[in-house]
Design an enzyme around this catalytic site. Structure first.
Site, PDB file in Angstrom:
ATOM      1  N   ASP A 158     -15.613  51.947 -18.030  1.00 29.31           N
ATOM      2  CA  ASP A 158     -14.862  51.978 -19.044  1.00 29.31           C
ATOM      3  C   ASP A 158     -15.009  53.516 -19.745  1.00 29.31           C
ATOM      4  O   ASP A 158     -15.979  54.071 -19.653  1.00 29.31           O
ATOM      5  CB  ASP A 158     -15.164  50.893 -19.950  1.00 29.31           C
ATOM      6  N   ASP A 199     -13.911  54.403 -23.802  1.00 28.85           N
ATOM      7  CA  ASP A 199     -14.399  54.344 -25.126  1.00 28.85           C
ATOM      8  C   ASP A 199     -15.397  52.829 -25.470  1.00 28.85           C
ATOM      9  O   ASP A 199     -15.294  52.060 -24.900  1.00 28.85           O
ATOM     10  CB  ASP A 199     -12.982  53.626 -25.994  1.00 28.85           C
ATOM     11  N   ASP A 231     -18.404  47.852 -21.771  1.00 32.30           N
ATOM     12  CA  ASP A 231     -18.900  47.374 -23.015  1.00 32.30           C
ATOM     13  C   ASP A 231     -18.275  46.322 -23.792  1.00 32.30           C
ATOM     14  O   ASP A 231     -18.366  45.817 -24.858  1.00 32.30           O
ATOM     15  CB  ASP A 231     -18.950  48.390 -23.995  1.00 32.30           C
TER      16      ASP A 231
END
Length: 233
Positions: free
Chosen positions: A13, A15, A176
């Site tokens: 991922d 961000d 995250d």
């Protein structure tokens, strides 16, 4: 630390995983709100709104700012205005999470294929990676406009695996948030999560994943290619 994964590729991922972009995101949100005559939101507040793409962020930010979310028609007018502001601040306050470059250097040296799989609008992904000095490490990029659906749908994960020429089961997803975990599970990818990201303000430790990795540098310690060794192969 999670177990060691025998894989051929690693997908990330963006961000909250590779880059801490929340200050840029918050700056763009507040430029839009100022344009509309609303008070700014604190960066901590914006951090908890991140996770499902720009349209979701704008919708949630408007709800926080004025107590009412935009309908689809209004959102269609707000999103391009937000994107203009975001483009103007992109990369200005973005920071790499600790261990990023060390991890990428190790993974590439060990022969892993690397991908970014993000819900961020596609046209902003390469500029972010370029400004962070890490674009050249990735073999493919799947942005939020590339597949027919965004994470947590498995489509972006499956697209990345196909582009890399690997089975989804041989591609580790590093993220995250619950979006990353659910997308990976649905695609058949192993998945580990980092605790330093966003996840809409919720801790990741209770999510269905294959482990929590304390830092980006530690990701390179939990993957192994067929016939290779863990760590510095």
């Amino acid at each position: 630390m999670p177990r060691v994964f025998d894989v051929d590729a690693v997908a990330f991922d963006l961000d909250g995983t590779l880059l801490d972009t929340v200050h840029d995101l918050a700056a763009a949100v507040n430029l839009l709100l100022a344009e509309l005559g609303h008070a700014p939101l604190h960066t901590v507040t914006v951090r908890d709104l991140v996770g499902k793409g720009m349209a979701s962020l704008v919708r949630k930010a408007m709800l926080r700012a004025r107590g009412r979310a935009p309908d689809d028609a209004e959102l269609a007018t707000l999103l391009p205005r937000y994107q203009v502001h975001y483009e103007s601040v992109l990369g200005h306050e973005t920071e790499a999470f600790p261990g990023l470059l060390e991890m990428l250097v190790r993974l590439k040296a060990e022969g892993f294929r690397l991908a970014v799989v993000t819900n961020k609008a596609t046209r902003f992904v390469r500029p972010h990676l370029y400004k962070a000095g890490i674009l050249s490490y990735f073999d493919t990029i799947v942005g939020g406009d590339d597949a027919h659906a965004k994470k947590p749908d498995p489509a972006p994960m499956l697209m990345a695996a196909q582009r890399l020429g690997v089975a989804a089961s041989r591609m580790l997803m590093v993220g995250d948030s619950i979006n990353d975990a659910q997308a990976a599970r649905a695609a058949g990818c192993p998945v580990v999560l980092l605790p330093h990201g966003y996840n809409e303000g919720e801790p990741v430790h209770g999510l269905d994943c294959d482990g929590i990795v304390p830092t980006l540098a530690a990701v390179a310690d939990c993957v192994r290619r067929a016939g290779g060794n863990v760590g510095n192969a």
